[in-house]
Write a protein that holds these residues in place. Structure first.
Motif, short mmCIF file in Angstrom:
data_model
loop_
_atom_site.label_atom_id
_atom_site.label_comp_id
_atom_site.label_asym_id
_atom_site.label_seq_id
_atom_site.Cartn_x
_atom_site.Cartn_y
_atom_site.Cartn_z
N PHE A 23 0.83 -1.20 0.00
CA PHE A 23 0.00 0.00 0.00
C PHE A 23 0.87 1.26 0.00
O PHE A 23 0.68 2.17 -0.80
CB PHE A 23 -0.91 -0.01 1.23
CG PHE A 23 -1.86 1.14 1.31
CD1 PHE A 23 -2.98 1.18 0.49
CD2 PHE A 23 -1.63 2.19 2.17
CE1 PHE A 23 -3.85 2.24 0.55
CE2 PHE A 23 -2.51 3.26 2.24
CZ PHE A 23 -3.62 3.29 1.42
N GLY A 62 2.19 6.46 -6.65
CA GLY A 62 0.95 7.00 -7.21
C GLY A 62 0.95 8.52 -7.30
O GLY A 62 0.36 9.09 -8.20
N ARG A 74 -5.18 -1.49 -7.84
CA ARG A 74 -4.27 -0.38 -7.62
C ARG A 74 -4.92 0.97 -7.95
O ARG A 74 -4.51 1.99 -7.43
CB ARG A 74 -2.95 -0.56 -8.38
CG ARG A 74 -3.05 -0.47 -9.88
CD ARG A 74 -1.66 -0.22 -10.44
NE ARG A 74 -1.14 1.06 -9.96
CZ ARG A 74 0.14 1.35 -9.86
NH1 ARG A 74 1.03 0.47 -10.20
NH2 ARG A 74 0.52 2.53 -9.44
N THR A 75 -5.97 0.97 -8.78
CA THR A 75 -6.65 2.24 -9.05
C THR A 75 -7.45 2.68 -7.83
O THR A 75 -7.78 3.85 -7.69
CB THR A 75 -7.61 2.13 -10.25
OG1 THR A 75 -8.67 1.23 -9.91
CG2 THR A 75 -6.90 1.65 -11.49
N LEU A 76 -7.77 1.74 -6.94
CA LEU A 76 -8.55 2.09 -5.76
C LEU A 76 -7.69 2.75 -4.68
O LEU A 76 -8.17 3.61 -3.94
CB LEU A 76 -9.22 0.84 -5.17
CG LEU A 76 -10.24 0.13 -6.05
CD1 LEU A 76 -10.85 -1.04 -5.31
CD2 LEU A 76 -11.35 1.09 -6.48
N VAL A 77 -6.43 2.34 -4.59
CA VAL A 77 -5.59 2.88 -3.51
C VAL A 77 -4.90 4.18 -3.91
O VAL A 77 -4.52 4.95 -3.04
CB VAL A 77 -4.53 1.86 -3.03
CG1 VAL A 77 -5.18 0.81 -2.18
CG2 VAL A 77 -3.77 1.25 -4.17
N THR A 78 -4.74 4.42 -5.20
CA THR A 78 -4.04 5.66 -5.58
C THR A 78 -5.03 6.82 -5.65
O THR A 78 -6.20 6.62 -5.80
CB THR A 78 -3.32 5.53 -6.95
OG1 THR A 78 -4.24 4.97 -7.87
CG2 THR A 78 -2.10 4.69 -6.81
N TYR A 105 -6.77 -3.46 -11.39
CA TYR A 105 -7.93 -2.71 -10.90
C TYR A 105 -7.74 -2.26 -9.46
O TYR A 105 -8.01 -1.11 -9.12
CB TYR A 105 -9.21 -3.55 -11.02
CG TYR A 105 -10.38 -2.77 -10.51
CD1 TYR A 105 -10.87 -1.69 -11.23
CD2 TYR A 105 -10.95 -3.05 -9.28
CE1 TYR A 105 -11.91 -0.93 -10.76
CE2 TYR A 105 -12.00 -2.29 -8.79
CZ TYR A 105 -12.48 -1.25 -9.55
OH TYR A 105 -13.49 -0.48 -9.07
N THR A 138 -6.14 3.66 -17.05
CA THR A 138 -6.16 3.33 -15.63
C THR A 138 -5.60 4.49 -14.81
O THR A 138 -6.15 4.87 -13.78
CB THR A 138 -5.34 2.05 -15.37
OG1 THR A 138 -5.84 1.04 -16.24
CG2 THR A 138 -5.47 1.60 -13.94
N GLN A 184 -0.26 10.76 -10.65
CA GLN A 184 -1.46 11.58 -10.70
C GLN A 184 -1.30 12.81 -11.60
O GLN A 184 -2.17 13.14 -12.39
CB GLN A 184 -1.81 12.04 -9.27
CG GLN A 184 -3.30 12.13 -9.01
CD GLN A 184 -3.93 10.75 -8.91
OE1 GLN A 184 -3.38 9.85 -8.29
NE2 GLN A 184 -5.07 10.56 -9.55
N VAL A 216 2.57 1.64 -3.37
CA VAL A 216 1.68 2.13 -4.42
C VAL A 216 1.36 3.61 -4.21
O VAL A 216 1.32 4.40 -5.14
CB VAL A 216 0.39 1.29 -4.46
CG1 VAL A 216 -0.65 1.92 -5.36
CG2 VAL A 216 0.70 -0.12 -4.94
N GLN A 217 1.15 3.97 -2.93
CA GLN A 217 0.85 5.37 -2.62
C GLN A 217 1.99 6.28 -3.06
O GLN A 217 1.77 7.33 -3.66
CB GLN A 217 0.63 5.53 -1.11
CG GLN A 217 -0.71 5.02 -0.64
CD GLN A 217 -1.82 6.01 -0.89
OE1 GLN A 217 -1.74 7.14 -0.48
NE2 GLN A 217 -2.85 5.58 -1.59
#
Lengths: 220, 210
Positions: free
Chosen positions: A28, A35, B206-210, B204, A184, A39, A31-32
């Motif tokens: 997590f 991420g 990973r799109t929820l956590v970012t 899919y 995505t 963005q 990914v954060q």
């Protein structure tokens, strides 16, 4: 009665869960962190220089990007409205189509490859139209429909040998994957997903819904 | 007569046999609870199926997003593996399991052949559920929450029926050690399924956590 103590069974079970939880937490955080940068770039990734443009606006004021799956029924439903809009606003809007084949549609990937292979012979738009017009005949089936798409390629006057080679080319698959990861990153979760000048369009995917949004941008 | 004949009127309570390991003693609870959850899930799926049949545009309550979507799972041929909707098997099967569980909790003693029959039935259920897991993940590409509830309880039911039989069948005396590690095996089993789901739909999630 012996003293109540935690059994080996409970220890191992809790240990297993703890390891998995720690792993998830690590994932997590990873990914954060990755991420945040994504963005910012996501908006720029909605349309790329080599994305397929069905129509181009002279002034470049409005760009609509559609992420679609050729087999998805709602994309097929949106198709006539999109075509009407494209005709009515010819020269006023840039219409970009990008692949977002969903894994639950057995032939979405094949169809995307067929469209990409046609694009290499400058017939992307024709194949795009053909695939949607015939969606009800090949969509929703578990069997491989590649042969059907080869038939369409022939009808469109494509060089079949080249079409087959391009369709099976790893570069084609990579391009579809790139479209998909751009989608995505931009937050696409279902198809069809529209972006108008990089802004996500959340209205009804109908002629009227899209027209209203386009008019708003043209007026503003 | 000696003074021990004081059978007080009232409910017959079978004292838990301390020689039976915990994993085998809880069989009644496992069957009753998991059976009830399975019945509820199968019933809901059947009702959603009927709603979908009467109104093709109906959006099932469990169609949450593109991945968690029973709508797209329910219309596949795999959702009627034997020519009729799978949840009908669930309603029948899980009702029986619940009843057996409650009967055991009420103190019923069941003969050996009954337990072996239950083993047969739950083994079939287990095989069927794993086929469905495979189809859902790798052929259909969507998950259905109620179906996943069925996966969870079916695995638990199979596991504890197996443990009960391992404990009571003389043939499996040397296998009894697994009763001591009952939740380890069960947890590992669930985690493997969760890992497969995580891996398959990673793009899919990973799109929820970012």
């Amino acid at each position: 009665m012996h003293a109540r103590r935690v059994s080996t069974n409970s220890k191992i079970t809790l240990g297993l869960l703890a390891i998995v939880l720690a792993g998830l937490a690590g994932l997590f955080i990873f990914v954060q962190n990755s991420g945040g940068k994504d963005q910012q770039a996501a908006a720029d990734r909605v349309v790329r220089t080599d994305s397929h443009r069905l129509t181009a606006a002279e002034d470049g004021k409005v760009t609509i990007v559609e992420f679609l799956d050729f087999e998805c029924p709602s994309c097929g439903q949106a198709f006539p409205g999109v075509e009407r809009l494209r005709q009515e606003y010819a020269g006023k809007i840039t219409y970009v189509v990008r692949n977002f084949p969903l894994s639950q549609h057995a032939n979405a990937q094949n169809a995307a490859r067929a469209a990409e292979a046609a694009a290499r012979q400058d017939k992307f738009e024709q194949m795009y139209v053909k695939l949607f017009e015939t969606q009800s005949t090949w969509g929703g089936q578990q069997q491989d429909q590649s042969a059907v798409f080869e038939g369409y390629a022939q009808q469109l006057g494509l060089d079949l040998a080249k079409f087959r080679a391009d369709r099976d080319d790893p570069g084609t698959a990579a391009r579809i994957r790139d479209d998909q990861s751009d989608g995505t990153a931009a937050g696409v979760q279902s198809t069809p997903s529209f972006f108008i000048n990089g802004q996500r369009f959340d209205g009804q995917a109908t002629y009227a819904g899209l027209k209203a949004a386009v008019d708003a941008v043209l007026a503003g | 007569m000696s003074g021990q004949v004081t059978a007080a009127p009232g409910p017959v309570v079978v004292p838990p046999d301390p020689t039976v390991p915990f994993a085998a003693r809880i069989i009644g609870w496992v069957l009753a609870v998991c059976g009830a959850v399975g019945t509820a899930a199968a019933l809901t799926l059947t009702i959603e199926k009927i709603n979908l049949l009467t109104d093709p545009s109906y959006r099932p309550s469990c169609s949450i997003n593109p991945i968690l979507s029973c709508g797209s799972v329910m219309v596949t041929p795999q959702a009627a593996a034997f020519g009729f909707p799978n949840p009908l098997i669930g309603i029948a099967g899980f009702s029986v399991v619940t009843t057996i569980g409650v009967a055991i909790l009420a103190g019923a003693r069941l003969p050996r052949w009954f337990w072996l029959g239950l083993q047969l039935g739950t083994t079939f259920g287990l095989g069927f559920v794993h086929w469905l897991i495979f189809q859902s993940l790798y052929r259909i590409g969507a998950l259905c929450p109620y179906c996943m509830a069925v996966w969870v309880v079916t695995i638990a039911i199979f596991w504890y029926v197996t443990l009960y039989n391992v404990h009571h069948e003389p043939l499996f005396t040397s296998w009894r050690i697994i009763l001591r590690y009952h939740t380890v095996v069960l947890t590992a089993w669930y985690l493997i399924v969760v890992a497969l789901i995580g891996e398959q739909f990673w793009f899919y999630w990973r799109t929820l956590v970012t």
